[in-house]
Design an enzyme around this catalytic site. Structure first.
Site, PDB file in Angstrom:
ATOM      1  N   ARG A  12      19.391 -86.766-107.594  1.00 42.44           N
ATOM      2  CA  ARG A  12      19.224 -85.492-108.322  1.00 42.44           C
ATOM      3  C   ARG A  12      20.440 -85.194-109.202  1.00 42.44           C
ATOM      4  NH1 ARG A  12      16.322 -84.302-103.307  1.00 42.44           N
ATOM      5  NH2 ARG A  12      18.315 -84.666-102.303  1.00 42.44           N
ATOM      6  N   PRO A 122      33.767 -79.635-103.474  1.00 39.50           N
ATOM      7  CA  PRO A 122      32.408 -79.602-102.939  1.00 39.50           C
ATOM      8  C   PRO A 122      31.443 -78.819-103.820  1.00 39.50           C
ATOM      9  CG  PRO A 122      33.818 -78.088-101.728  1.00 39.50           C
ATOM     10  CD  PRO A 122      34.697 -78.834-102.671  1.00 39.50           C
ATOM     11  N   HIS A 154      20.053 -73.901 -99.046  1.00 40.33           N
ATOM     12  CA  HIS A 154      19.851 -75.061 -99.917  1.00 40.33           C
ATOM     13  C   HIS A 154      18.442 -75.610 -99.737  1.00 40.33           C
ATOM     14  CE1 HIS A 154      24.247 -75.179-100.409  1.00 40.33           C
ATOM     15  NE2 HIS A 154      23.988 -75.863-101.520  1.00 40.33           N
ATOM     16  N   LYS A 158      18.551 -81.414 -98.378  1.00 45.71           N
ATOM     17  CA  LYS A 158      20.007 -81.500 -98.120  1.00 45.71           C
ATOM     18  C   LYS A 158      20.251 -82.028 -96.705  1.00 45.71           C
ATOM     19  CE  LYS A 158      24.383 -79.061 -98.618  1.00 45.71           C
ATOM     20  NZ  LYS A 158      25.016 -80.180 -99.319  1.00 45.71           N
ATOM     21  N   GLY A 164      29.239 -78.127 -98.031  1.00 44.99           N
ATOM     22  CA  GLY A 164      30.662 -78.299 -98.330  1.00 44.99           C
ATOM     23  C   GLY A 164      31.227 -77.049 -98.998  1.00 44.99           C
ATOM     24  N   THR A 165      30.415 -76.382 -99.799  1.00 44.08           N
ATOM     25  CA  THR A 165      30.875 -75.160-100.477  1.00 44.08           C
ATOM     26  C   THR A 165      31.117 -74.045 -99.466  1.00 44.08           C
ATOM     27  OG1 THR A 165      29.559 -75.788-102.368  1.00 44.08           O
ATOM     28  CG2 THR A 165      30.270 -73.488-102.279  1.00 44.08           C
TER      29      THR A 165
HETATM   30  P1  NAD Z   1      20.270 -87.362-103.780  1.00 43.21           P
HETATM   31  O1  NAD Z   1      19.801 -87.777-102.422  1.00 43.21           O
HETATM   32  O2  NAD Z   1      19.270 -86.870-104.766  1.00 43.21           O
HETATM   33  O3  NAD Z   1      21.031 -88.609-104.456  1.00 43.21           O
HETATM   34  C1  NAD Z   1      21.938 -89.421-103.751  1.00 43.21           C
HETATM   35  C2  NAD Z   1      22.225 -90.682-104.554  1.00 43.21           C
HETATM   36  O4  NAD Z   1      23.185 -91.442-103.820  1.00 43.21           O
HETATM   37  C3  NAD Z   1      20.979 -91.570-104.751  1.00 43.21           C
HETATM   38  O5  NAD Z   1      21.022 -92.164-106.028  1.00 43.21           O
HETATM   39  C4  NAD Z   1      21.153 -92.637-103.660  1.00 43.21           C
HETATM   40  O6  NAD Z   1      20.546 -93.862-103.999  1.00 43.21           O
HETATM   41  C5  NAD Z   1      22.687 -92.771-103.654  1.00 43.21           C
HETATM   42  N1  NAD Z   1      23.149 -93.300-102.357  1.00 43.21           N
HETATM   43  C6  NAD Z   1      22.837 -92.848-101.127  1.00 43.21           C
HETATM   44  N2  NAD Z   1      23.405 -93.634-100.192  1.00 43.21           N
HETATM   45  C7  NAD Z   1      24.084 -94.589-100.851  1.00 43.21           C
HETATM   46  C8  NAD Z   1      24.867 -95.698-100.440  1.00 43.21           C
HETATM   47  N3  NAD Z   1      25.081 -95.981 -99.151  1.00 43.21           N
HETATM   48  N4  NAD Z   1      25.455 -96.451-101.391  1.00 43.21           N
HETATM   49  C9  NAD Z   1      25.270 -96.180-102.707  1.00 43.21           C
HETATM   50  N5  NAD Z   1      24.514 -95.156-103.165  1.00 43.21           N
HETATM   51  C10 NAD Z   1      23.933 -94.372-102.248  1.00 43.21           C
HETATM   52  O7  NAD Z   1      21.428 -86.299-103.529  1.00 43.21           O
HETATM   53  P2  NAD Z   1      22.000 -85.187-104.547  1.00 43.21           P
HETATM   54  O8  NAD Z   1      21.248 -83.920-104.373  1.00 43.21           O
HETATM   55  O9  NAD Z   1      22.139 -85.786-105.907  1.00 43.21           O
HETATM   56  O10 NAD Z   1      23.450 -84.950-103.901  1.00 43.21           O
HETATM   57  C11 NAD Z   1      24.375 -86.013-103.764  1.00 43.21           C
HETATM   58  C12 NAD Z   1      25.658 -85.477-103.117  1.00 43.21           C
HETATM   59  O11 NAD Z   1      26.284 -84.538-103.993  1.00 43.21           O
HETATM   60  C13 NAD Z   1      25.441 -84.741-101.791  1.00 43.21           C
HETATM   61  O12 NAD Z   1      26.546 -85.015-100.946  1.00 43.21           O
HETATM   62  C14 NAD Z   1      25.457 -83.285-102.212  1.00 43.21           C
HETATM   63  O13 NAD Z   1      25.825 -82.404-101.168  1.00 43.21           O
HETATM   64  C15 NAD Z   1      26.529 -83.321-103.278  1.00 43.21           C
HETATM   65  N6  NAD Z   1      26.486 -82.225-104.266  1.00 43.21           N
HETATM   66  C16 NAD Z   1      27.698 -81.764-104.670  1.00 43.21           C
HETATM   67  C17 NAD Z   1      27.759 -80.808-105.660  1.00 43.21           C
HETATM   68  C18 NAD Z   1      29.119 -80.390-106.185  1.00 43.21           C
HETATM   69  O14 NAD Z   1      29.189 -79.532-107.074  1.00 43.21           O
HETATM   70  N7  NAD Z   1      30.227 -80.982-105.712  1.00 43.21           N
HETATM   71  C19 NAD Z   1      26.585 -80.294-106.223  1.00 43.21           C
HETATM   72  C20 NAD Z   1      25.358 -80.791-105.780  1.00 43.21           C
HETATM   73  C21 NAD Z   1      25.313 -81.788-104.807  1.00 43.21           C
END
Ligand code: NAD
Length: 266
Positions: A12, A122, A154, A158, A164-165
C-alpha cells in the site's frame, strides 16, 4: 536528481510512494524492491500507473542499491533489518517508515546511523509530527491531575499494535512528564483491573475497515478533558513526508533523524 529505490513496491505504501516519485521532478526512480515471492517481481514498476519506467521490480537488493542515493523502506521489521545492512554496505541512505521494531532492532538502527544518514519515523505525516510537539506542550501544562490515554484506529490489515505512532506519542508524553514509557505503559485492560494508577499511560487499539490512521491523545482531569486528534485520510500524506525526508538526507552523510528534523520543528 535524487536517485530513489523503493522497498515493498507492491504494498500500500509502496504504491503511494511510486505515485509521489512520478509526480516529483527532483526525484528519479532508480530501483524497486519486493519480496522474492511477490507476483510483481519482474514487472515494470510503473505498470499499474500506465507508465513504462524500465525499472523492473526485483528481489536482488545489492544490485538494485548499486548507484542509488536513498532507499525508502515501508515493509516489515524483519525485511527492514536486512535492507539496513545492505544500505550500510552500499553507502546508501535510508528513509525508514516500517513500524513494529523491537528495542534491540532500534539499537541496531541507531548504530547504523553512525555510518549512513537515516530518517526513522513511525509516522511521516506533517500533521502527526506537529501533534507530537502539541502533546509535549499539553503534557507539561497538564502534568498533575490528568490521566493520559492514547487511542488509535487503523485498517483491518495492520499487523502490529499499538501503532508505532501511538507508541511515539506515548514516548513524547512520557518524556514531557519525566516518566519512562517502558515502565508506565498499560496496553489494553480486561477483567478486574483495580483503579487506574495515576502514573500510567494507557493505550487502546481499534482495528477495522479501511481506516488509514486515527490517533487521539486524551488528557482526562476532574471536570474536563483535553483531546488532541489527528486523522489521516490518505496514504499520500505519509508518502509525501517520506519523499521530503529523502530530499533532507541529500545533504547529510550520517546521523539519525526524525520528521521533526526534516520539518525544522526542533
Ligand atoms: P503492505 O502489507 O501493504 O506492504 C508491505 C510490503 O512489504 C509489500 O510489498 C510486501 O511484499 C513487502 N514485504 C513484506 N515482507 C517482506 C519481506 N520479508 N521482505 C521484503 N519485502 C517484504 O503494508 P503497508 O500498509 O504498505 O505498510 C508497510 C509498513 O509501513 C508497515 O510497517 C506500516 O505500519 C508502516 N507504515 C508507516 C507509515 C509511516 O508514516 N511511517 C505510514 C503507513 C504505514
Amino acid at each position: 536528481m535524487i536517485k530513489v529505490v523503493i522497498a515493498g513496491t507492491s504494498g500500500r505504501m509502496g504504491q503511494a510512494l511510486l505515485e509521489g516519485i512520478f509526480a516529483d521532478s527532483e526525484l528519479q526512480l532508480h530501483g524497486a524492491l519486493d519480496r522474492a515471492d511477490s507476483p510483481r517481481i519482474g514487472r515494470d514498476a510503473g505498470e499499474q500507473f500506465g507508465l513504462a519506467t524500465n525499472v523492473i521490480i526485483s528481489a536482488d537488493v545489492d544490485k538494485t542499491l548499486c548507484g542509488a542515493d536513498v532507499l525508502v523502506d515501508f515493509t516489515r521489521p524483519e525485511a527492514s533489518m536486512g535492507y539496513l545492512t545492505a544500505c550500510e554496505k552500499a553507502g546508501v541512505k535510508l528513509v525508514l517508515g516500517t513500524t513494529g521494531f523491537s528495542l534491540e532492532q532500534k539499537k541496531q538502527i541507531e548504530a547504523a546511523a553512525e555510518r549512513i544518514g537515516i530518517v526513522f519515523a513511525p509516522n511521516m505525516s506533517v500533521g502527526v509530527t506537529l501533534l507530537i510537539n502539541l502533546v509535549q506542550a499539553a503534557a507539561r501544562v497538564l502534568a498533575d491531575g490528568y490521566d493520559v490515554e492514547i487511542i488509535e484506529a487503523h485498517h483491518r490489515h495492520k499487523v502490529d499494535a499499538p501503532s508505532g505512532t501511538a507508541l511515539r506519542l506515548g514516548e513524547a508524553a512520557a518524556e514531557a512528564l519525566s516518566r519512562d514509557l517502558q515502565s508506565c505503559a498499560v496496553y489494553g485492560r480486561e477483567g478486574v483491573t483495580g483503579e487506574r494508577d495515576a502514573n500510567t499511560i494507557g493505550f487502546a487499539t481499534v482495528r477495522g475497515g479501511d481506516v488509514v490512521g486515527d490517533h487521539t491523545v486524551l488528557f482526562a482531569g476532574i471536570g474536563e478533558r483535553v483531546e488532541l486528534t489527528h486523522k489521516a485520510s490518505s496514504r499520500a500524506t505519509f508518502a509525501l513526508g517520506a519523499l521530503r525526508a529523502a530530499k533532507y538526507l541529500a545533504d547529510r552523510k550520517t546521523g539519525l533523524f526524525d520528521m521533526r528534523d526534516v520539518l525544522g520543528l526542533r
